[in-house]
Design a protein around this motif. Structure first.
Motif, PDB file in Angstrom:
ATOM      1  N   LEU A  46       0.941  -1.696  -0.327  1.00  0.00           N
ATOM      2  CA  LEU A  46       0.196  -0.236  -0.030  1.00  0.00           C
ATOM      3  C   LEU A  46       0.984   1.464  -0.211  1.00  0.00           C
ATOM      4  O   LEU A  46       0.371   2.467  -0.663  1.00  0.00           O
ATOM      5  CB  LEU A  46      -0.945  -0.238   1.755  1.00  0.00           C
ATOM      6  CG  LEU A  46      -1.619  -0.973   1.338  1.00  0.00           C
ATOM      7  CD1 LEU A  46      -2.848  -0.903   3.026  1.00  0.00           C
ATOM      8  CD2 LEU A  46      -2.927  -0.168   0.483  1.00  0.00           C
ATOM      9  N   LEU A  47       2.114   1.005   0.573  1.00  0.00           N
ATOM     10  CA  LEU A  47       2.560   2.122   0.993  1.00  0.00           C
ATOM     11  C   LEU A  47       3.828   2.660  -0.702  1.00  0.00           C
ATOM     12  O   LEU A  47       3.809   3.557  -1.473  1.00  0.00           O
ATOM     13  CB  LEU A  47       3.764   2.139   2.293  1.00  0.00           C
ATOM     14  CG  LEU A  47       3.301   2.337   3.291  1.00  0.00           C
ATOM     15  CD1 LEU A  47       3.870   1.908   4.112  1.00  0.00           C
ATOM     16  CD2 LEU A  47       2.455   4.003   4.307  1.00  0.00           C
ATOM     17  N   GLU A  48       3.838   1.640  -1.257  1.00  0.00           N
ATOM     18  CA  GLU A  48       4.039   1.831  -2.332  1.00  0.00           C
ATOM     19  C   GLU A  48       3.485   2.681  -2.997  1.00  0.00           C
ATOM     20  O   GLU A  48       4.048   3.314  -4.329  1.00  0.00           O
ATOM     21  CB  GLU A  48       5.042   0.836  -3.155  1.00  0.00           C
ATOM     22  CG  GLU A  48       6.152  -0.140  -2.096  1.00  0.00           C
ATOM     23  CD  GLU A  48       6.282  -1.781  -2.944  1.00  0.00           C
ATOM     24  OE1 GLU A  48       5.513  -2.115  -3.247  1.00  0.00           O
ATOM     25  OE2 GLU A  48       6.986  -2.277  -2.064  1.00  0.00           O
ATOM     26  N   GLN A  49       2.409   2.386  -2.941  1.00  0.00           N
ATOM     27  CA  GLN A  49       1.859   3.439  -4.028  1.00  0.00           C
ATOM     28  C   GLN A  49       0.898   4.509  -3.211  1.00  0.00           C
ATOM     29  O   GLN A  49       0.076   5.711  -4.043  1.00  0.00           O
ATOM     30  CB  GLN A  49      -0.073   2.751  -4.217  1.00  0.00           C
ATOM     31  CG  GLN A  49       0.520   1.060  -4.723  1.00  0.00           C
ATOM     32  CD  GLN A  49       0.324   0.540  -6.079  1.00  0.00           C
ATOM     33  OE1 GLN A  49       0.313   1.365  -6.683  1.00  0.00           O
ATOM     34  NE2 GLN A  49       1.437   0.077  -5.522  1.00  0.00           N
ATOM     35  N   ASN A  50       1.702   4.750  -2.717  1.00  0.00           N
ATOM     36  CA  ASN A  50       1.662   6.590  -2.114  1.00  0.00           C
ATOM     37  C   ASN A  50       0.447   7.314  -1.759  1.00  0.00           C
ATOM     38  O   ASN A  50      -0.050   7.751  -2.051  1.00  0.00           O
ATOM     39  CB  ASN A  50       2.138   7.891  -2.623  1.00  0.00           C
ATOM     40  CG  ASN A  50       3.993   7.362  -3.340  1.00  0.00           C
ATOM     41  OD1 ASN A  50       4.995   6.991  -1.912  1.00  0.00           O
ATOM     42  ND2 ASN A  50       3.658   7.866  -4.118  1.00  0.00           N
ATOM     43  N   PRO A  51      -0.420   6.074  -0.939  1.00  0.00           N
ATOM     44  CA  PRO A  51      -1.568   6.354  -0.173  1.00  0.00           C
ATOM     45  C   PRO A  51      -1.998   7.592  -0.038  1.00  0.00           C
ATOM     46  O   PRO A  51      -1.740   8.242   1.095  1.00  0.00           O
ATOM     47  CB  PRO A  51      -2.162   5.127   0.422  1.00  0.00           C
ATOM     48  CG  PRO A  51      -1.327   4.805   0.847  1.00  0.00           C
ATOM     49  CD  PRO A  51      -0.086   5.046  -0.031  1.00  0.00           C
ATOM     50  N   LYS A  52      -3.160   8.230  -0.367  1.00  0.00           N
ATOM     51  CA  LYS A  52      -3.933   9.290   1.054  1.00  0.00           C
ATOM     52  C   LYS A  52      -5.162   9.588   1.947  1.00  0.00           C
ATOM     53  O   LYS A  52      -6.029   8.873   1.133  1.00  0.00           O
ATOM     54  CB  LYS A  52      -4.040  10.918  -0.235  1.00  0.00           C
ATOM     55  CG  LYS A  52      -2.159  10.836  -0.514  1.00  0.00           C
ATOM     56  CD  LYS A  52      -1.943  12.114  -1.650  1.00  0.00           C
ATOM     57  CE  LYS A  52      -1.211  12.635  -2.117  1.00  0.00           C
ATOM     58  NZ  LYS A  52      -0.871  14.020  -2.812  1.00  0.00           N
ATOM     59  N   LEU A  53      -5.086  10.121   2.535  1.00  0.00           N
ATOM     60  CA  LEU A  53      -6.047   9.757   3.634  1.00  0.00           C
ATOM     61  C   LEU A  53      -6.550  11.053   3.780  1.00  0.00           C
ATOM     62  O   LEU A  53      -6.133  12.395   3.685  1.00  0.00           O
ATOM     63  CB  LEU A  53      -6.292   9.433   5.174  1.00  0.00           C
ATOM     64  CG  LEU A  53      -6.053   7.962   5.127  1.00  0.00           C
ATOM     65  CD1 LEU A  53      -5.763   7.079   6.870  1.00  0.00           C
ATOM     66  CD2 LEU A  53      -7.055   7.174   4.344  1.00  0.00           C
ATOM     67  N   VAL A  54      -8.426  10.810   3.461  1.00  0.00           N
ATOM     68  CA  VAL A  54      -8.755  12.698   3.962  1.00  0.00           C
ATOM     69  C   VAL A  54      -9.397  12.907   5.268  1.00  0.00           C
ATOM     70  O   VAL A  54     -10.180  11.932   5.243  1.00  0.00           O
ATOM     71  CB  VAL A  54      -9.544  12.748   2.673  1.00  0.00           C
ATOM     72  CG1 VAL A  54     -10.307  13.693   3.107  1.00  0.00           C
ATOM     73  CG2 VAL A  54      -9.331  13.008   1.159  1.00  0.00           C
ATOM     74  N   ILE A  55      -9.273  13.850   6.367  1.00  0.00           N
ATOM     75  CA  ILE A  55     -10.349  13.078   7.619  1.00  0.00           C
ATOM     76  C   ILE A  55     -10.696  15.071   7.639  1.00  0.00           C
ATOM     77  O   ILE A  55      -9.782  16.304   7.105  1.00  0.00           O
ATOM     78  CB  ILE A  55      -9.610  13.487   8.536  1.00  0.00           C
ATOM     79  CG1 ILE A  55      -8.468  12.326   8.055  1.00  0.00           C
ATOM     80  CG2 ILE A  55      -9.865  13.806   9.799  1.00  0.00           C
ATOM     81  CD1 ILE A  55      -7.069  11.810   9.575  1.00  0.00           C
ATOM     82  N   ASP A  56     -12.143  15.272   7.327  1.00  0.00           N
ATOM     83  CA  ASP A  56     -13.115  16.861   7.040  1.00  0.00           C
ATOM     84  C   ASP A  56     -12.017  18.073   6.060  1.00  0.00           C
ATOM     85  O   ASP A  56     -11.722  19.183   6.258  1.00  0.00           O
ATOM     86  CB  ASP A  56     -12.290  17.120   8.057  1.00  0.00           C
ATOM     87  CG  ASP A  56     -13.240  18.345   8.954  1.00  0.00           C
ATOM     88  OD1 ASP A  56     -14.415  18.226   8.372  1.00  0.00           O
ATOM     89  OD2 ASP A  56     -13.317  19.157   9.480  1.00  0.00           O
ATOM     90  N   GLY A  57     -11.669  17.171   4.772  1.00  0.00           N
ATOM     91  CA  GLY A  57     -11.766  17.584   4.045  1.00  0.00           C
ATOM     92  C   GLY A  57      -9.956  17.855   3.869  1.00  0.00           C
ATOM     93  O   GLY A  57      -9.564  18.305   2.393  1.00  0.00           O
ATOM     94  N   LYS A  58      -9.208  17.126   4.697  1.00  0.00           N
ATOM     95  CA  LYS A  58      -7.327  17.073   4.787  1.00  0.00           C
ATOM     96  C   LYS A  58      -7.212  16.532   4.279  1.00  0.00           C
ATOM     97  O   LYS A  58      -7.351  16.157   4.414  1.00  0.00           O
ATOM     98  CB  LYS A  58      -7.446  18.585   5.569  1.00  0.00           C
ATOM     99  CG  LYS A  58      -5.528  18.906   5.989  1.00  0.00           C
ATOM    100  CD  LYS A  58      -5.543  19.241   7.115  1.00  0.00           C
ATOM    101  CE  LYS A  58      -3.845  19.359   7.092  1.00  0.00           C
ATOM    102  NZ  LYS A  58      -3.423  19.685   8.463  1.00  0.00           N
ATOM    103  N   GLU A  59      -6.160  16.581   3.085  1.00  0.00           N
ATOM    104  CA  GLU A  59      -5.356  15.302   1.881  1.00  0.00           C
ATOM    105  C   GLU A  59      -4.146  14.903   3.423  1.00  0.00           C
ATOM    106  O   GLU A  59      -3.225  16.459   3.647  1.00  0.00           O
ATOM    107  CB  GLU A  59      -4.889  15.459   1.537  1.00  0.00           C
ATOM    108  CG  GLU A  59      -5.029  14.416   0.535  1.00  0.00           C
ATOM    109  CD  GLU A  59      -5.175  14.053  -0.895  1.00  0.00           C
ATOM    110  OE1 GLU A  59      -4.048  14.995  -1.520  1.00  0.00           O
ATOM    111  OE2 GLU A  59      -5.798  14.332  -1.634  1.00  0.00           O
TER     112      GLU A  59
END
Length: 659
Positions: free
Chosen positions: A453-466
């Motif tokens: 998963l980390l090799e794909q550079n994932p991103k999470l969004v919390i309250d609109g902030k990436e």
């Protein structure tokens, strides 16, 4: 004269029947080791940490001791039966010469007492030595500074071992001796006749062989896939299929040898006929021995593999105490208490860890005064779609990763833990976070998943902030393993306080003992000294030894009992199959005389005997060894604790080495 005769016969019997005498000694050792368990260093340590659990365990050990005496009774019964039947001609001659039956009975009882005394004289010192060796090895494995070691002789264990061993041995000998002296002299003096065995047709043997393979395969499938552990009916059915499959497999094996025997010449024909009568047409006794060996191997493999895994998992000593505070006033009291001279001299470092759950409507509901935030994992889902299929399945099964709102951990407290543990601190820039997973939930498969998963550079969004995911960490955040966070996120302090509800923040203070104090007093004594200070303070706390006590208790409960039962079952299986073989060879000894008269060489007869021994012991042990792989895997499916579910492959490797 009477006592000299007893001494001479007992000495001769012990020399000629070494298997039987060795089994007596091992039985004594097994009884003492299990009874003296409460005197071992690890149990003395556990009594201070897990006294209630230890009492329950010792209650189970008493039951195991009682059950083992019943098993040892049958072991001694079969062994003593062979020994008396071997001397039946001698008994018949004595009765013919005028010896009274009552005197012969007393004579046999006296011989039994003499052999029992000799076995106890040899077995008890050996048992004490072995028990001390186990205690010392355990203390060194865990750490002598933690547990320590001292010599301890359990008088209670010695007394119960003597009473139990003498009781079952006398009971078995009374039954057998009474039956022996009641026989008529002419019957005792006749050589034992060879028992005629009924042969079976080849096609029947072939059908039995196939039926055995099918039944064993079905039992293996039910065991491995966990169906046998769902209901008592399926468990009983699995056992029944396994036992019947083993019986049919061994019995049907004759089909293969019947085909091979048609090409035999000279002594090979004799060897095959011996195997046919002593192995394939006596499949029931070999099946019983094979099942006993199977139980022994499974118990030994499971016990040792679980013990090794728990010792490895328990070797994560970072902090020594954890205190939980609930409000600012209690925090202030803890700070003042930590500045006291007697505390500062023993505790040299602290780490303050803040933990809170991310407030979302999913957790708090629609009607709440708490500020809630959206938690979006679409970026993580998108990254998961780019990885291998087997890892995608693992990701879908990990609902705590991709669906549920996570726990948040403040970065400052996390870095204090890393610093006190001698590790590099974690640096997070604005817009970055890191994953956290408890070490007990982090399996090799999970590690591969996160790496992909980390090799794909994932991103999470919390309250609109990436947020960009920087890495994953598995260090313990508290000393108490009962406080576990399966999955969480590390956030910079400003982000943590922005999202966390101030009324729902858990504060954990981890304390680290002075290294000089530990080196001088030892970890056990050092923690006990600080324990006294904590008890006076009134704070809610947990120490490393309490947590370690739970781990050691599981090692003892899961491993000592299974290994002990393995020794008992293996001892019984060895005695039954070995003495059965000797009895059969005695019945067929005239055949060897006939072959010698017909011109067979010494080398040919020895080769024939070696082949018989290999097949006689190889068939039941081989079937047991193959079945034990599936048996151990079944135990891992139904009995393995959740903390070890991710280590099945490594446990199987250890088990295969044991098998």
């Amino acid at each position: 004269m009477f006592f000299k005769w007893i001494h001479r016969n007992s000495k001769k019997s012990s020399r000629e029947n070494g298997i039987y005498f060795a089994c007596l000694v091992i039985s004594i050792v097994a009884c003492y080791v299990i009874l003296a368990l409460e005197k071992q260093d690890v149990m003395i340590f556990l009594k201070q940490m897990e006294s209630d659990a230890v009492k329950r365990l010792l209650g189970l050990l008493s039951g195991a001791y009682g059950a083992s005496l019943c098993l040892i009774f049958f072991l001694i019964y079969f062994a003593q039966k062979y020994q008396l039947e071997r001397r039946s001609h001698e008994f018949g001659m004595l009765l013919m010469l005028g010896m009274k039956r009552s005197r012969m009975f007393l004579w046999l009882m006296a011989e039994d007492l003499y052999s029992s005394a000799v076995a106890l004289v040899i077995g008890l010192p050996l048992a004490v030595f072995l028990s001390e060796g186990i205690s010392l090895i355990t203390a060194r494995l865990i750490g002598l500074g933690i547990i320590g070691h001292h010599f301890a002789l359990s008088i209670k264990a010695c007394v119960l071992t003597n009473l139990g061993f003498l009781g079952v041995k006398m009971a078995a000998n009374i039954l057998l001796s009474f039956r022996m002296v009641k026989r008529e002299p002419d019957r005792l003096m006749r050589d034992s006749q060879e028992q005629k065995q009924r042969t079976q047709k080849e096609w029947i043997s072939f059908v039995l062989f196939l039926a055995g393979v099918i039944l064993l395969g079905t039992a293996y499938a039910l065991a491995i896939y966990g169906r046998a552990w769902t209901r008592l009916f399926w468990f009983a059915l699995t056992l029944l299929l396994g036992m019947m499959g083993t019986l049919f497999f061994i019995k049907g094996f004759c089909a293969v040898f019947s085909h091979m025997a048609k090409k035999c010449r000279q002594v090979s024909v004799f060897t095959f006929r011996q195997l046919q009568e002593n192995v394939f047409l006596r499949s029931f006794s070999l099946t019983v021995s094979s099942l006993l060996v199977l139980v022994a191997i499974v118990c030994m493999s499971y016990g040792i593999s679980v013990a090794v895994a728990n010792v490895q998992n328990g070797d994560r000593h970072t902090m020594d105490f954890t205190v939980e505070t609930y409000d600012e006033e209690e925090e202030q009291q803890l700070r003042l208490w930590s500045e006291r001279k007697e505390v500062r001299s023993r505790i040299t470092a602290w780490s303050r860890v803040l933990v809170a759950m991310l407030p979302t409507k999913e957790v708090w509901g629609e009607e709440t005064d708490v500020a809630t935030f959206d938690y979006n994992v679409e970026g993580l889902d998108q990254a998961a779609s780019q990885i291998a299929e087997e890892l995608q399945e693992c990701y879908e099964n990990s609902a705590s990763i991709s669906r549920k709102p996570p726990y948040m951990i403040a970065l400052s407290g996390w870095n204090e833990i890393r610093k006190n543990g001698g590790k590099e601190e974690v640096k997070l820039c604005p817009g970055e976070l890191a994953f956290y997973m408890d070490s007990e939930c982090y399996s090799p498969q999970t590690g591969k998943l996160f790496q992909a998963l980390l090799e794909q550079n994932p991103k999470l969004v919390i309250d609109g902030k990436e947020y960009k995911v920087k890495g994953i960490y598995t260090d313990d955040i508290v000393v108490d393993r009962s406080i576990t966070i399966g999955f969480g996120i590390l956030l910079p302090d400003e982000d943590f306080f922005y999202y966390a509800d101030k009324n729902n923040i858990s504060t954990y203070w981890n304390a680290y003992l002075s290294k000089d104090l530990v080196e001088k007093e030892g970890l056990l004594a050092a923690i006990q000294q600080v324990n006294q200070e904590f008890e006076k303070s009134g704070f809610t706390y947990e120490n490393y030894l309490q947590n370690m006590g739970r781990q050691l208790f599981y090692i003892v409960a899961a491993s000592y009992l299974t290994i002990y039962l393995a020794v008992i079952f293996l001892l019984i299986a060895n005695t039954v199959i070995s003495l059965q073989f000797l009895m059969q060879e005695k019945r067929t000894q005239k055949r060897y005389h006939t072959l010698v008269r017909m011109g067979s060489t010494y080398e040919a007869l020895c080769q024939s005997s070696r082949r018989q021994i290999r097949w006689y012991f190889g068939v039941p042990v081989g079937v047991a060894a193959v079945s034990s792989v599936f048996g151990v895997r079944s135990l891992f499916t139904g009995m393995l604790p959740s903390s070890l579910t991710g280590e099945v492959k490594s446990l199987l490797l250890i088990s295969c080495a044991m098998i």
